[in-house]
Design an enzyme around this catalytic site. Structure first.
Site, short mmCIF file in Angstrom:
data_model
loop_
_atom_site.label_atom_id
_atom_site.label_comp_id
_atom_site.label_asym_id
_atom_site.label_seq_id
_atom_site.Cartn_x
_atom_site.Cartn_y
_atom_site.Cartn_z
N GLU A 1 0.86 -1.19 0.00
CA GLU A 1 0.00 0.00 0.00
C GLU A 1 0.89 1.23 0.00
O GLU A 1 1.93 1.27 0.66
CB GLU A 1 -0.96 -0.02 1.20
CG GLU A 1 -0.35 -0.35 2.53
CD GLU A 1 0.39 0.80 3.17
OE1 GLU A 1 1.22 0.55 4.06
OE2 GLU A 1 0.15 1.96 2.75
N LYS B 1 8.40 -1.05 -2.25
CA LYS B 1 7.72 -0.39 -1.14
C LYS B 1 8.74 0.18 -0.16
O LYS B 1 8.66 1.34 0.25
CB LYS B 1 6.80 -1.39 -0.44
CG LYS B 1 6.22 -0.92 0.88
CD LYS B 1 5.29 0.28 0.68
CE LYS B 1 5.00 1.02 1.96
NZ LYS B 1 3.84 0.61 2.69
N CYS C 1 5.49 3.71 9.45
CA CYS C 1 6.21 3.11 8.32
C CYS C 1 7.66 3.54 8.14
O CYS C 1 8.54 2.70 7.96
CB CYS C 1 5.46 3.36 7.03
SG CYS C 1 4.02 2.29 6.88
C1 UDX Z 1 0.02 -2.61 9.02
C2 UDX Z 1 1.54 -2.79 9.20
O1 UDX Z 1 1.90 -2.21 10.43
C3 UDX Z 1 2.36 -2.13 8.14
O2 UDX Z 1 3.62 -2.78 8.10
C4 UDX Z 1 1.81 -2.28 6.78
O3 UDX Z 1 2.47 -1.42 5.91
C5 UDX Z 1 0.34 -2.08 6.74
O4 UDX Z 1 -0.32 -2.85 7.71
P1 UDX Z 1 -1.65 -0.85 10.06
O5 UDX Z 1 -2.86 -1.28 9.32
O6 UDX Z 1 -1.43 0.61 10.22
O7 UDX Z 1 -0.31 -1.29 9.35
O8 UDX Z 1 -1.55 -1.65 11.43
P2 UDX Z 1 -2.58 -1.71 12.62
O9 UDX Z 1 -3.46 -0.51 12.61
O10 UDX Z 1 -1.82 -2.08 13.83
O11 UDX Z 1 -3.53 -2.93 12.22
C6 UDX Z 1 -3.17 -4.26 12.25
C7 UDX Z 1 -4.34 -5.08 12.81
O12 UDX Z 1 -4.05 -6.46 12.67
C8 UDX Z 1 -4.64 -4.84 14.28
O13 UDX Z 1 -5.97 -4.39 14.43
C9 UDX Z 1 -4.43 -6.22 14.92
O14 UDX Z 1 -5.35 -6.50 15.96
C10 UDX Z 1 -4.64 -7.15 13.76
N1 UDX Z 1 -4.01 -8.47 13.91
C11 UDX Z 1 -2.70 -8.57 14.24
C12 UDX Z 1 -4.76 -9.62 13.69
O15 UDX Z 1 -5.96 -9.52 13.42
N2 UDX Z 1 -4.16 -10.83 13.80
C13 UDX Z 1 -2.85 -10.97 14.15
O16 UDX Z 1 -2.35 -12.08 14.24
C14 UDX Z 1 -2.10 -9.78 14.37
C1 UDX Z 2 3.99 6.96 4.47
C2 UDX Z 2 4.07 7.02 2.92
O1 UDX Z 2 3.86 8.36 2.48
C3 UDX Z 2 3.06 6.08 2.32
O2 UDX Z 2 3.17 6.08 0.90
C4 UDX Z 2 3.32 4.69 2.86
O3 UDX Z 2 2.44 3.77 2.32
C5 UDX Z 2 3.23 4.70 4.37
O4 UDX Z 2 4.15 5.62 4.90
P1 UDX Z 2 2.42 8.04 6.32
O5 UDX Z 2 3.41 7.49 7.31
O6 UDX Z 2 0.98 7.78 6.55
O7 UDX Z 2 2.74 7.46 4.86
O8 UDX Z 2 2.60 9.61 6.26
P2 UDX Z 2 3.51 10.65 5.45
O9 UDX Z 2 2.61 11.66 4.88
O10 UDX Z 2 4.43 9.99 4.52
O11 UDX Z 2 4.32 11.38 6.62
C6 UDX Z 2 5.30 10.71 7.40
C7 UDX Z 2 5.95 11.67 8.37
O12 UDX Z 2 6.80 12.59 7.69
C8 UDX Z 2 4.96 12.51 9.17
O13 UDX Z 2 5.38 12.59 10.51
C9 UDX Z 2 5.03 13.84 8.49
O14 UDX Z 2 4.66 14.90 9.33
C10 UDX Z 2 6.49 13.91 8.10
N1 UDX Z 2 6.76 14.82 6.97
C11 UDX Z 2 6.21 14.56 5.75
C12 UDX Z 2 7.56 15.93 7.16
O15 UDX Z 2 8.06 16.17 8.25
N2 UDX Z 2 7.81 16.76 6.09
C13 UDX Z 2 7.29 16.54 4.86
O16 UDX Z 2 7.56 17.34 3.94
C14 UDX Z 2 6.45 15.41 4.68
#
Ligand code: UDX
Ligand code: UDX
Length: 464
Positions: free
Chosen positions: A162, A222, A278
């Site tokens: 993603e 990614k 991430c």
């Molecule tokens: C996750 C990963 O952290 C990231 O590496 C990837 O890029 C996108 O997916 P995110 O969706 O933000 O990111 O994570 P989170 O909000 O923590 O959701 C994961 C969910 O999986 C949780 O709700 C957790 O309860 C669930 N989970 C985890 C299961 O249902 N089964 C498991 O065995 C472990």
């Molecule tokens: C990131 C990637 O953008 C996305 O493509 C990937 O799938 C997941 O990780 P996210 O972590 O949701 O997404 O947020 P992002 O908008 O990338 O910001 C990451 C961090 O960088 C934030 O703390 C943001 O405030 C900071 N940031 C971003 C800066 O400090 N300056 C900038 O110019 C842009």
């Protein structure tokens, strides 16, 4: 091959919004999102759609349209696996906190548990899609588990990373720059599986934006994308320190540099450091992979992006202490913002946590206001660091629902998240209610310096 039933394991920031959009755009496909966390599923099913567990602009409307029609949230993981033709794995892969690769490698235990569960339950062929960001060649491990512990059914493993950013997830899903699908494209069955997923996205995304590659390219792309994005932030943050010493303004520098079309304008906003689930994790992952192949220069090159980021957070915090006459002991400091960026309630790796920790170590009192983050989350984030007792965190940190209350009687206000509403506050009132001299530290270069100085603030902003 036509997909009729999708199951997604993990109802988090990625799985939830992604599946909601797929369900909305593909009304003929049933999409079931499962999670072991009962409270999370209950919140996704809450009658009032505004109570879904993840705040993302536009998300509740999408959920409202599809939920109950062809979008379902459930804790019955096995039933959903059983009836699915395609299973997305969207569970979290945090950095390991133990053993080999501690603090660096991705912890794949949840992924493995999912694979074993899929293998146990499945009675017909399945396509398994890696949605979580994973180290290169995880697909191989997945396939190994599925093929060796399963009931003799066939699996195709796809990588479909993603690229959505939190705060703009719905828009990123509706209008992505590209969709990446990695699969076993050299075999007929592999190609069929890739096509099945291409067909799903083609419901709303132009075909030319859907890239297909081999699995390893997809997995590595990614990590590379996130490393490049984070590197831009660390690069501009490195310049911010130099700007402060020389009288240049980092916003002006960023603008001038970004207008070079070869460089581009995005991701040049200086800040108190990047956060989010991430960037750090993926770069550490990359570093770990490079090291494991003996590529030390490659590892060091990327590691520096993290070192710069840690330095930026620390620099911001230590500047507060220095400016407040070298002591914040017993002083009240108001935090505006706790989320890692605006328009999200996610706080993972937020710079605010580390700045707070630094100031608490200097015996400051902190009052936090964030428009979307709940009180319990702030405490959970601080407790997780294990720097002090849970009781102490609750004594020394207060979380309030009103920004004016947060700032009242404080020695300093620090802006940690770039929420739009902050600039629109009645800053005269905030100033009047603060102790004097009133300090304002802008970690996001969000506020207009001139206006704040006219009111009387001692104003500091990152990078100028
Ligand atoms: C996750 C990963 O952290 C990231 O590496 C990837 O890029 C996108 O997916 P995110 O969706 O933000 O990111 O994570 P989170 O909000 O923590 O959701 C994961 C969910 O999986 C949780 O709700 C957790 O309860 C669930 N989970 C985890 C299961 O249902 N089964 C498991 O065995 C472990
Ligand atoms: C990131 C990637 O953008 C996305 O493509 C990937 O799938 C997941 O990780 P996210 O972590 O949701 O997404 O947020 P992002 O908008 O990338 O910001 C990451 C961090 O960088 C934030 O703390 C943001 O405030 C900071 N940031 C971003 C800066 O400090 N300056 C900038 O110019 C842009």
């Amino acid at each position: 091959m036509k997909i009729k039933n999708i199951c997604c394991i993990g109802a988090g920031y990625v799985g939830g919004p992604t599946m909601a959009v797929i369900a909305q755009k593909c009304p003929e496909i049933n999409v079931t999102v499962v999670d072991i966390n009962e409270n999370r599923i209950a919140a996704w099913n809450d009658e009032d759609v505004e109570n879904i567990p993840i705040y993302e602009p536009g998300l509740s409307a999408v959920v409202k349209e599809a939920r109950g029609r062809n979008l379902f949230f459930s804790t019955d993981v096995e039933a959903a696996i059983d009836s699915a033709d395609m299973i997305f794995i969207s569970v979290n892969t945090p950095t390991k906190t133990y053993g080999i690769g501690k603090g660096m490698a991705a912890d794949l235990k949840f992924i493995e548990l999912c694979a074993r569960q899929i293998a146990r339950v499945s009675k017909n062929d399945k396509i398994v899609v890696e949605k979580s960001t994973l180290p290169v060649r995880t697909a191989e491990a997945l396939k190994n588990i599925l093929d060796n512990t399963g009931n003799g059914v066939n699996y195709q493993i796809l990588s479909n990373p993603e690229f959505l950013a939190e705060g703009t997830a719905v828009d990123d899903l509706m209008n992505p720059d590209r969709v990446l699908i990695g699969g076993d494209i050299n075999t007929e069955v592999g190609n069929e599986a890739v096509q099945a997923l291409v067909d799903i996205y083609a419901h709303w995304i132009p075909r030319e934006k859907i890239l297909t590659t081999n699995v390893w390219s997809s997995e590595l792309s990614k990590l590379t994308a996130n490393a490049f994005l984070a590197q831009r932030v660390s690069s501009i943050n490195a310049m911010s320190e130099l700007c402060e010493k020389t009288g240049a303004d980092v916003n002006e520098v960023a603008k001038a540099v970004g207008m070079d079309s070869r460089i581009g304008q995005k991701f040049l906003k200086s800040s108190v450091g990047f956060g989010g689930s991430c960037f750090q994790k993926d770069i550490l992952n990359l570093v770990y992979i490079a090291k494991s192949f003996g590529l030390n220069e490659v590892a060091d090159y990327w590691h520096q992006v993290i070192i710069m980021n840690d330095h930026q957070k620390k620099r911001f915090a230590s500047n507060i202490v220095k400016t407040l006459f070298n002591t914040v002991s017993g002083k009240k400091i108001a935090f505006l913002g706790w989320a890692f960026k605006k328009d999200t309630n996610d706080t993972r790796e937020s710079s605010a946590i580390y700045v707070a920790d630094y100031l608490l170590n200097e015996q400051a009192e902190i009052v936090v206001y964030d428009p979307k983050v709940k009180r319990e989350q702030v405490y959970a984030d601080l407790d997780y660091l294990n720097s002090r007792s849970e009781d102490e965190n609750r004594q020394r940190v207060r979380v309030v629902n009103d920004p004016y209350e947060a700032c009242k009687g404080s020695h300093a206000v620090a802006v940690l998240t770039e929420w739009d509403e902050f600039e629109n506050y009645d800053w005269q009132k905030i100033y009047d209610d603060m102790l004097k001299p009133a300090f304002l530290f802008d970690g996001r270069k969000l506020l207009e310096r001139k206006k704040k100085e006219e009111i009387g603030f001692e104003f500091y902003a990152i990078g100028s």
